[in-house]
Design a protein around this motif. Structure first.
Motif, PDB file in Angstrom:
ATOM      1  N   GLN A 115     -57.355   3.912 -32.947  1.00 31.17           N
ATOM      2  CA  GLN A 115     -56.792   2.958 -33.816  1.00 31.17           C
ATOM      3  C   GLN A 115     -55.926   3.450 -34.788  1.00 31.17           C
ATOM      4  N   SER A 116     -54.725   2.658 -35.093  1.00 35.65           N
ATOM      5  CA  SER A 116     -53.745   2.688 -36.067  1.00 35.65           C
ATOM      6  C   SER A 116     -54.132   2.126 -37.366  1.00 35.65           C
ATOM      7  N   PRO A 117     -54.499   2.991 -38.441  1.00 37.04           N
ATOM      8  CA  PRO A 117     -55.041   2.218 -39.864  1.00 37.04           C
ATOM      9  C   PRO A 117     -53.837   1.709 -40.582  1.00 37.04           C
ATOM     10  N   ALA A 118     -54.064   1.261 -41.653  1.00 37.17           N
ATOM     11  CA  ALA A 118     -52.869   0.400 -42.510  1.00 37.17           C
ATOM     12  C   ALA A 118     -52.343   1.715 -43.068  1.00 37.17           C
ATOM     13  N   TRP A 119     -51.074   1.737 -43.490  1.00 36.01           N
ATOM     14  CA  TRP A 119     -50.469   2.928 -44.042  1.00 36.01           C
ATOM     15  C   TRP A 119     -50.945   3.403 -45.308  1.00 36.01           C
ATOM     16  N   GLN A 120     -51.064   4.272 -45.568  1.00 34.05           N
ATOM     17  CA  GLN A 120     -51.621   5.073 -46.712  1.00 34.05           C
ATOM     18  C   GLN A 120     -50.656   6.123 -47.391  1.00 34.05           C
ATOM     19  N   PRO A 121     -50.211   6.357 -48.333  1.00 33.26           N
ATOM     20  CA  PRO A 121     -49.641   7.631 -48.743  1.00 33.26           C
ATOM     21  C   PRO A 121     -50.385   8.741 -48.745  1.00 33.26           C
ATOM     22  N   MET A 122     -49.817   9.944 -48.477  1.00 30.25           N
ATOM     23  CA  MET A 122     -50.438  11.074 -48.514  1.00 30.25           C
ATOM     24  C   MET A 122     -51.334  11.454 -49.711  1.00 30.25           C
ATOM     25  N   PHE A 123     -50.759  11.014 -50.758  1.00 30.58           N
ATOM     26  CA  PHE A 123     -51.282  11.377 -52.265  1.00 30.58           C
ATOM     27  C   PHE A 123     -51.268  10.228 -53.046  1.00 30.58           C
ATOM     28  N   SER A 124     -52.069  10.269 -54.009  1.00 30.72           N
ATOM     29  CA  SER A 124     -52.217   9.121 -54.892  1.00 30.72           C
ATOM     30  C   SER A 124     -50.988   8.740 -55.601  1.00 30.72           C
ATOM     31  N   ASP A 125     -49.920   9.839 -55.777  1.00 32.88           N
ATOM     32  CA  ASP A 125     -48.694   9.651 -56.510  1.00 32.88           C
ATOM     33  C   ASP A 125     -47.563   9.635 -55.812  1.00 32.88           C
ATOM     34  N   THR A 126     -47.592   9.475 -54.387  1.00 31.36           N
ATOM     35  CA  THR A 126     -46.284   9.855 -53.460  1.00 31.36           C
ATOM     36  C   THR A 126     -45.817   8.540 -52.986  1.00 31.36           C
ATOM     37  N   ALA A 127     -46.380   7.405 -52.922  1.00 31.76           N
ATOM     38  CA  ALA A 127     -46.128   6.061 -52.382  1.00 31.76           C
ATOM     39  C   ALA A 127     -44.622   5.998 -52.292  1.00 31.76           C
ATOM     40  N   ASP A 128     -44.091   5.962 -53.372  1.00 30.29           N
ATOM     41  CA  ASP A 128     -42.409   5.783 -53.911  1.00 30.29           C
ATOM     42  C   ASP A 128     -41.643   6.803 -53.011  1.00 30.29           C
ATOM     43  N   PHE A 129     -42.025   8.064 -53.197  1.00 29.60           N
ATOM     44  CA  PHE A 129     -41.381   9.343 -52.265  1.00 29.60           C
ATOM     45  C   PHE A 129     -41.491   8.897 -51.148  1.00 29.60           C
ATOM     46  N   GLU A 130     -42.440   8.534 -50.481  1.00 35.44           N
ATOM     47  CA  GLU A 130     -42.824   8.472 -49.056  1.00 35.44           C
ATOM     48  C   GLU A 130     -42.107   7.280 -48.637  1.00 35.44           C
ATOM     49  N   MET A 131     -41.768   6.226 -49.302  1.00 36.43           N
ATOM     50  CA  MET A 131     -41.105   5.097 -48.690  1.00 36.43           C
ATOM     51  C   MET A 131     -39.537   5.503 -48.180  1.00 36.43           C
ATOM     52  N   LEU A 148     -42.357  14.834 -46.849  1.00 34.93           N
ATOM     53  CA  LEU A 148     -43.857  15.086 -47.308  1.00 34.93           C
ATOM     54  C   LEU A 148     -44.939  15.135 -46.048  1.00 34.93           C
ATOM     55  N   ARG A 149     -44.971  14.179 -45.280  1.00 32.68           N
ATOM     56  CA  ARG A 149     -45.831  14.044 -44.362  1.00 32.68           C
ATOM     57  C   ARG A 149     -45.626  15.079 -43.377  1.00 32.68           C
ATOM     58  N   VAL A 150     -44.587  15.481 -42.982  1.00 33.24           N
ATOM     59  CA  VAL A 150     -44.244  16.275 -41.983  1.00 33.24           C
ATOM     60  C   VAL A 150     -44.660  17.822 -42.415  1.00 33.24           C
ATOM     61  N   CYS A 151     -44.353  18.140 -43.710  1.00 38.36           N
ATOM     62  CA  CYS A 151     -44.813  19.414 -44.245  1.00 38.36           C
ATOM     63  C   CYS A 151     -46.250  19.587 -44.699  1.00 38.36           C
ATOM     64  N   VAL A 152     -46.989  18.372 -44.816  1.00 39.82           N
ATOM     65  CA  VAL A 152     -48.400  18.602 -44.807  1.00 39.82           C
ATOM     66  C   VAL A 152     -49.101  18.716 -43.431  1.00 39.82           C
ATOM     67  N   ASN A 153     -48.542  18.077 -42.686  1.00 37.31           N
ATOM     68  CA  ASN A 153     -49.178  17.953 -41.298  1.00 37.31           C
ATOM     69  C   ASN A 153     -48.827  19.012 -40.465  1.00 37.31           C
ATOM     70  N   GLN A 154     -47.888  19.839 -41.017  1.00 39.93           N
ATOM     71  CA  GLN A 154     -47.474  21.262 -40.477  1.00 39.93           C
ATOM     72  C   GLN A 154     -48.234  22.455 -41.267  1.00 39.93           C
ATOM     73  N   GLY A 155     -49.096  21.884 -42.178  1.00 37.08           N
ATOM     74  CA  GLY A 155     -49.958  22.877 -42.910  1.00 37.08           C
ATOM     75  C   GLY A 155     -49.072  23.869 -43.831  1.00 37.08           C
ATOM     76  N   LEU A 156     -47.960  23.266 -44.413  1.00 37.36           N
ATOM     77  CA  LEU A 156     -47.008  24.129 -45.288  1.00 37.36           C
ATOM     78  C   LEU A 156     -47.308  23.701 -46.738  1.00 37.36           C
ATOM     79  N   LEU A 157     -47.634  22.486 -46.987  1.00 33.16           N
ATOM     80  CA  LEU A 157     -47.935  21.943 -48.122  1.00 33.16           C
ATOM     81  C   LEU A 157     -49.134  21.394 -48.745  1.00 33.16           C
TER      82      LEU A 157
END
Length: 269
Positions: free
Chosen positions: A140-156, A161-170
């Motif tokens: 099931q798809s959850p409600a959207w959440q930013p990757m980190f507590s201070d990146t909501a504006d950046f990820e909008m 960032l999500r790509v890099c984190v999911n790829q194991g780089l950051l």
């Protein structure tokens, strides 16, 4: 013999920097980049020194585009690397070469580069994230959440960032922040770029990064007749016991494989 191990195994004996002990948290990563990064004339590496944009882009070009870099010239030491990265659509806008390289900008650059690697998670974004409902055997798809507590504006504005984190780089910090406006030290830059170099080596060996399990990477290696899975140490390619299990698919999970690792359960499609 596991082909990726040959590509991943570079000399792990770093130059004997006066200020980088074997116990330093980034000593292995610094050693792995011995062909791309050097120390100072006094024999130090200065791992806590802040990295400028020019320094980071130059290192990136040496790792990701070594052949293209050989064919470039410039009036400054950093100009060839900038030209190569611009030609690969990694840079945009005004790029002050002497300013500290912000973590958010690193995410934007590596996010663009990751998409070209065609990794398993290269296209991951908020709309493609799932959680597993084990009781009902469905995702099931959850409600959207930013990757980190201070990146909501950046990820909008960007999924880099999500790509890099999911790829194991950051990765973020223990307090749950990412600090996108902060710069990085030479040790932190070495850690980030060592992961990138290792993943480029995997890509050349027809292997794809799936996820991080503990201190290891779960990767898929594509052969002539089948795809095999391996749990490897990121920089050496050394295989370790898998430590995860397959779960039987249901109709709703058809086409997806579920893996239970030491730090969570992962979905690979």
């Amino acid at each position: 013999i596991f082909a990726a191990a040959v590509l991943l195994c570079t000399a792990v004996c770093a130059d004997d920097y006066k200020d980088v002990a074997d116990t330093h948290w980034a000593s292995e990563q610094i050693a792995y980049l011995s062909d791309e990064i050097t120390g100072y004339p006094d024999g130090t590496f200065q791992p806590d020194k802040t990295v400028t944009r020019a320094e980071f882009v130059s290192l990136l070009a040496r790792i990701a585009f070594p052949e293209e870099l050989k064919n470039e010239t410039g009036s400054t030491w950093w100009e060839p690397a900038f030209r190569v990265c611009e030609a690969n659509n990694l840079l945009s806008g005004t790029f002050g070469y002497s300013a500290p390289m912000p973590r958010g900008e690193i995410a934007n650059i590596l996010g663009t580069l990751c998409r070209g690697l065609d990794g398993v998670n290269a296209r991951a974004d908020a709309a493609e994230q799932f959680v597993i409902n084990w009781n009902e055997q469905r995702m099931q798809s959850p409600a959207w959440q930013p990757m980190f507590s201070d990146t909501a504006d950046f990820e909008m504005f960007s999924d880099a960032l999500r790509v890099c984190v999911n790829q194991g780089l950051l990765t973020g910090y223990p307090d749950g922040t990412f600090r996108p406006k902060n710069g990085v030290t030479r040790a932190e830059a070495a850690a980030i770029l060592a992961r990138l170099k290792a993943q480029i080596a995997l890509h050349k060996a027809d292997c794809a990064y799936i996820c991080t399990v503990g201190q290891n990477w779960l990767i898929a290696q594509t052969g002539k007749t089948e795809t095999s899975l391996h749990l490897v140490k990121p920089l050496t390619g050394e295989k370790t016991p898998l430590g995860f299990s397959f779960r039987t698919k249901t109709d709703e999970l058809a086409g997806w494989r579920l893996f239970s690792g030491s730090d969570g359960t992962y979905v690979w499609g």
